[in-house]
Enzyme design. Sequence first.
Site, PDB file in Angstrom:
ATOM      1  N   VAL A 270     -70.232 -29.401  36.320  1.00  0.00           N
ATOM      2  CA  VAL A 270     -71.589 -29.280  36.690  1.00  0.00           C
ATOM      3  C   VAL A 270     -71.977 -27.810  36.464  1.00  0.00           C
ATOM      4  CG1 VAL A 270     -73.393 -29.469  38.217  1.00  0.00           C
ATOM      5  CG2 VAL A 270     -71.677 -31.315  38.093  1.00  0.00           C
ATOM      6  N   TYR A 271     -71.296 -26.992  36.615  1.00  0.00           N
ATOM      7  CA  TYR A 271     -71.280 -25.464  37.023  1.00  0.00           C
ATOM      8  C   TYR A 271     -71.351 -25.012  35.599  1.00  0.00           C
ATOM      9  CZ  TYR A 271     -70.610 -20.520  37.490  1.00  0.00           C
ATOM     10  OH  TYR A 271     -70.540 -19.151  37.370  1.00  0.00           O
ATOM     11  N   ALA A 272     -70.430 -25.427  34.648  1.00  0.00           N
ATOM     12  CA  ALA A 272     -70.443 -24.834  33.193  1.00  0.00           C
ATOM     13  C   ALA A 272     -71.514 -25.508  32.357  1.00  0.00           C
ATOM     14  CB  ALA A 272     -69.183 -25.291  32.596  1.00  0.00           C
TER      15      ALA A 272
ATOM     16  N   THR B 204     -74.779 -26.250  33.681  1.00  0.00           N
ATOM     17  CA  THR B 204     -76.028 -25.253  33.609  1.00  0.00           C
ATOM     18  C   THR B 204     -75.882 -23.929  32.822  1.00  0.00           C
ATOM     19  OG1 THR B 204     -74.797 -24.321  35.639  1.00  0.00           O
ATOM     20  CG2 THR B 204     -76.067 -26.407  36.060  1.00  0.00           C
TER      21      THR B 204
END
Length: 246
Positions: free
Chosen positions: A153-155, A157
């Site tokens: 999820v972090y990557a 975004t």
Amino acid sequence: MTTSNDKVAIVTGASRGIGAAIAARLARDGFTVVVNYANNAKPAAELVETIEKAGGRAISCQADVGDPQAIKRMFDAAETRYGGVDVLVNNAGIMKLAPVAQTDDATFDETIAINLKGTFNGVREAARRLREGGRIVNFSTSVVGLYQPTYGVYAATKAAVEALTHIVAKELGARKITVNAVAPGPVATDLFLEGKDQATLDRIRQMIPLGRLGEVDDIARVVSMLVGPDGGWINGQVLRVNGGVV
């Protein structure tokens, strides 16, 4: 040293870590700095005091980057006090790691709200209000190209932030506004170190050709270059500041 005594820079998420290092560096370069924070006023106020004691100019400003009205009010405050804004550094972000199968909706929504929508809110307001010749620096991550488990999820975004950066750079070029992104590798901040044991940190160091974690000033120096006179013809780029990790 950049001499930018008549220019104003907003740095989001600037009360600690990389954001605080960027704010301090830009103040030393001569910018008047708006130190944005989300919740904790004390470290932001302490950074402003430190900047002022060193002869710089700064104010702190609370704003949740996920709230477009809060971003608008922050720009309003800077314009009212200083006459305009020249630089936006979209540094604010969160990193909560988990395999996709174990990521709950609340974590997904919060990461989108801060990392992607927060960046979008800042870019949109800056696109409307920066003075001609201004600079926007967004923050991505070198994890975008590493595809490591738990970073899904972090990557995702940050990959969206990179796409936004490339497009807005083309949209604002006629006003001589540059838009770039900085994509740090592993940097020894509280955000990065949280939850990692020594064995994990040692393994990460071994992945980096230069043999060390990054320091906040490694990133601040690159931002300083991008928003200063030496960065004037760099536009639509993603700079992977990561010690060579690929």
